[in-house]
Structure formats: structure tokens, C-alpha cells
Design a protein around this motif. Structure first.
Motif, PDB file in Angstrom:
ATOM      1  N   SER A 135       0.838  -1.200   0.000  1.00 44.33           N
ATOM      2  CA  SER A 135       0.000   0.000   0.000  1.00 44.33           C
ATOM      3  C   SER A 135       0.871   1.248   0.000  1.00 44.33           C
ATOM      4  O   SER A 135       1.872   1.336   0.721  1.00 44.33           O
ATOM      5  CB  SER A 135      -0.908   0.010   1.238  1.00 44.33           C
ATOM      6  OG  SER A 135      -1.609   1.235   1.352  1.00 44.33           O
ATOM      7  N   SER A 136       0.480   2.243  -0.816  1.00 43.16           N
ATOM      8  CA  SER A 136       1.202   3.509  -0.887  1.00 43.16           C
ATOM      9  C   SER A 136       0.210   4.619  -1.219  1.00 43.16           C
ATOM     10  O   SER A 136      -0.492   4.543  -2.234  1.00 43.16           O
ATOM     11  CB  SER A 136       2.310   3.443  -1.943  1.00 43.16           C
ATOM     12  OG  SER A 136       3.076   4.605  -1.952  1.00 43.16           O
ATOM     13  N   ILE A 137       0.133   5.633  -0.369  1.00 39.07           N
ATOM     14  CA  ILE A 137      -0.853   6.695  -0.520  1.00 39.07           C
ATOM     15  C   ILE A 137      -0.147   8.047  -0.441  1.00 39.07           C
ATOM     16  O   ILE A 137       0.677   8.279   0.455  1.00 39.07           O
ATOM     17  CB  ILE A 137      -1.929   6.611   0.587  1.00 39.07           C
ATOM     18  CG1 ILE A 137      -2.649   5.260   0.528  1.00 39.07           C
ATOM     19  CG2 ILE A 137      -2.929   7.751   0.466  1.00 39.07           C
ATOM     20  CD1 ILE A 137      -3.620   5.034   1.668  1.00 39.07           C
ATOM     21  N   SER A 138      -0.468   8.942  -1.376  1.00 40.85           N
ATOM     22  CA  SER A 138       0.067  10.305  -1.315  1.00 40.85           C
ATOM     23  C   SER A 138      -0.502  11.009  -0.091  1.00 40.85           C
ATOM     24  O   SER A 138      -1.718  11.091   0.081  1.00 40.85           O
ATOM     25  CB  SER A 138      -0.308  11.076  -2.584  1.00 40.85           C
ATOM     26  OG  SER A 138       0.264  10.473  -3.727  1.00 40.85           O
ATOM     27  N   ALA A 139       0.396  11.515   0.755  1.00 44.65           N
ATOM     28  CA  ALA A 139      -0.043  12.100   2.028  1.00 44.65           C
ATOM     29  C   ALA A 139       0.762  13.347   2.339  1.00 44.65           C
ATOM     30  O   ALA A 139       1.769  13.650   1.680  1.00 44.65           O
ATOM     31  CB  ALA A 139       0.112  11.079   3.154  1.00 44.65           C
TER      32      ALA A 139
END
Length: 351
Positions: free
Chosen positions: A192-196
Motif C-alpha cells: 500500500s502507498s498513498i500520497s499524504a
């Protein structure tokens, strides 16, 4: 004839007694009416009121003693009545108690469900989300991935890539979508990888999961401000997650020597163990996507990181080149000196 004459007086005496009883009844009735009339007109201040008060005063101790004597017997009567209640009555009371307990549990469950649904509704209204509600029906079926399954699929308008959130925060993203169910990859999964970004300083990075279930915020440079307790939210970059959705809270910030980036650990707000209902975000509005300023800031951050990395590499190369040049000069000088010394010595010997 003597017998006949003796019966007549007996009959007359009976009539006189009946007449006397009737007169006494009439007299008592008249006296009662008179006393009632006088009592109503004179009230408590009259003679009848005084007589009634005196009678109550005299009889009060007697009534109190009688009440005190009869009270224990009344209690014993109640105890005896309870002890002698039949089995049918006791069974009926037990059944009623079980029904009330079951009803109480139903009401508590309904209250908790209403609270969770109200939380989702508040989140939907706060962020103006275009979304569909769903239920989590199961967790991951293996030990090497962190996923959950929800009870909505393509027939409900869902598709792969859609973001999923609970009332507490972002849960993950749909990675598989069937007709009536979908698989959601959790933020704790290693893939999982989310722009934050950090909400307070607006420093942008990537929120990544790990095999240990630890969530980290990567790509935050050490010249930016990040502190323990800072809130991490979605940045809106990539057009998958709406901008500003809560992700978690910073629990650890480490600055390693020689590293350009912090090591930041984040505690996610949403935990699937406590979530039953979720929202699947089906589309984004213009206000929920990262603005051109956000994109420019992210690009500038990447450019600054690249420049810093290039500068460090160039400095190292120049240092190595300078060292090599100095060494070469020293070697040449030494060779020249040796050659001159040898020539001079030969000339002297020849002479």
C-alpha cells in the motif's frame, strides 16, 4: 272463648313494637340530618367540630398502637405470599426477565449501529463525498496480506482503485472487484502507498505499509517541520483519495545522520477490528483534487531533493579529483627531481 280472648292482646303488642321501631328510625334519621346541617354550617369552629377534634385526639394513640401492631403482620403476610408463590409464577417472571435482557441487548446494539452510521454520515457531509456505504464481511484469508472484503461490487457501481474510508479515517483501496463483493487493500499492507502530507506544515510524502504492519511516512526531507502528534492527511495527488481525509497521527520522528529524509512512524486512525460499515468513494469533485499549487509544491520538493543529492555527489567527485591531481603533481615533481639529480651526478663523474 277464653282462649280466643287471650290471643287478642298478644297481636296488639306486636304492632306496638313495630310502630315504636319505625319511630326510632325516623327520629335517628332526623337527628342525623340536623347534626350534619349544623356541622356543615358551623365548620370546625362549631361545637360539633370541637367534639370531633377531641374524639380524634383521644383515639389517635389507639390508632397508632394498632398500626404498629399490625405492620409486622402485614410484612409477614407479604413474605408468606412470596414464599408460597407457585412455580408457574416464578417461571413467568424468569421468562419476562430473559425477554427484557434480550431486548436491552438489541437496543444497545441498535444504538451503537446508529452511532457508527451517524459518524459516516457526518464524514460524508463534512467532505462532500460522492460515496456508497458498504459492510465489512470478512478479513484477509491469508497471513501475508492485509485486506478486508466488503459486500458491494460492480453491480453497485464500484471498481478497482476506489478509495475506502471509515468514520475514523482512510482504510485502504479496492484492488479486486466482483459482482457483489470487493477486496480492499489496507493501508498497513506492505504494497500500500498513498500520497499524504503533514497537515500543519503541508510537507508532502508517501504513506507506506510494511510487512510488520507498521505505517511510515516517507520522502519527508529533514529541512521540513514534522513533530510527534502531527496529523497526517491525504494530499489529493494522484486523483484517487480526496484531499484532506484523515490518515493517522505521527508517533515517532527520527533524523538519521547523513540521511536527507526523516524516518516517520504513523499510527492509522482507522482499524478494521472496530469498523463494520465503510464508505467507498466513487468519484471526486474538483475541490477534492490537489490544486496546481499543491502539485508545484510537490515538484519543488522533489527538485530540491534531487538538487541536494546531485550537489552531494558532485562534491564527492570534486574531492576525489582534487586528491588525484595533487597526487599526480607530487609524483611528477618527484620524478623530475630524481632525473635532474642523476644527470648532475653523471656529468661530475665524467669530468
Amino acid at each position: 272463648m277464653p282462649l280466643g280472648s287471650s290471643r287478642a292482646p298478644s297481636s296488639g303488642l306486636g304492632n306496638n313494637n313495630q310502630g315504636t321501631g319505625g319511630r326510632e328510625l325516623v327520629v335517628c334519621l332526623i337527628i342525623s340530618i340536623v347534626l350534619f346541617t349544623v356541622g356543615v354550617r358551623t365548620g370546625d369552629s362549631g361545637p360539633l367540630g370541637a367534639v370531633r377534634g377531641a374524639f380524634q385526639t383521644i383515639t389517635t394513640p389507639v390508632r397508632l398502637v394498632g398500626s404498629a401492631i399490625s405492620l409486622p403482620f402485614q410484612g409477614l403476610g407479604n413474605i408468606f405470599s412470596n414464599l408460597t408463590a407457585d412455580q408457574a409464577t416464578l417461571s413467568e417472571l424468569e421468562a419476562e426477565n430473559d425477554q427484557l435482557r434480550s431486548r436491552n441487548a438489541e437496543l444497545e446494539e441498535a444504538e451503537q449501529t446508529a452511532t457508527r452510521l451517524q459518524g459516516l454520515l457526518d464524514l460524508q457531509n463534512t467532505y462532500d463525498l460522492q460515496s456508497t456505504a458498504a459492510h465489512i464481511i470478512s478479513g484477509s484469508s491469508d497471513s501475508w496480506s492485509s485486506t478486508v472484503t466488503i459486500d458491494k461490487g460492480t453491480t453497485s457501481g464500484l471498481s478497482v482503485g476506489m478509495a475506502v474510508t471509515s468514520s475514523s479515517g482512510v482504510i485502504g483501496q479496492i484492488v479486486e472487484c466482483g459482482a457483489t463483493s470487493s477486496t480492499v487493500l489496507l493501508v498497513t499492507d506492505e504494497s500500500s502507498s498513498i500520497s499524504a502530507m503533514v497537515q500543519s506544515s503541508r510537507a508532502q510524502g508517501m504513506l507506506n505499509g510494511s510487512t510488520a504492519g507498521e505505517v511510515r511516512l516517507d520522502m519527508i526531507r529533514t529541512d521540513q517541520t514534522v513533530e510527534v502528534g502531527d496529523i497526517v492527511v491525504t494530499s489529493g495527488l494522484g486523483g484517487v483519495f480526496p484531499k484532506g481525509l484523515p490518515l493517522g497521527k505521527v508517533t515517532s520522528v527520527e533524523k538519521n545522520p547523513g540521511s536527507m529524509y526523516y524516518t516517520i512512524v504513523v499510527e492509522p486512525y482507522a482499524h478494521t477490528e472496530n469498523a463494520e460499515e465503510v464508505l467507498v468513494i466513487t468519484s471526486l469533485t474538483d475541490s477534492q483534487v490537489a490544486t496546481s499549487e499543491d502539485v508545484a509544491a510537490a515538484d519543488a520538493q522533489e527538485t530540491s531533493s534531487s538538487t541536494t543529492s546531485t550537489s552531494d555527489t558532485s562534491s564527492t567527485s570534486n574531492s576525489d579529483s582534487s586528491g588525484s591531481s595533487s597526487s599526480s603533481s607530487t609524483t611528477t615533481s618527484g620524478t623530475s627531481s630524481t632525473s635532474t639529480s642523476t644527470t648532475s651526478s653523471t656529468a661530475t663523474t665524467g669530468n
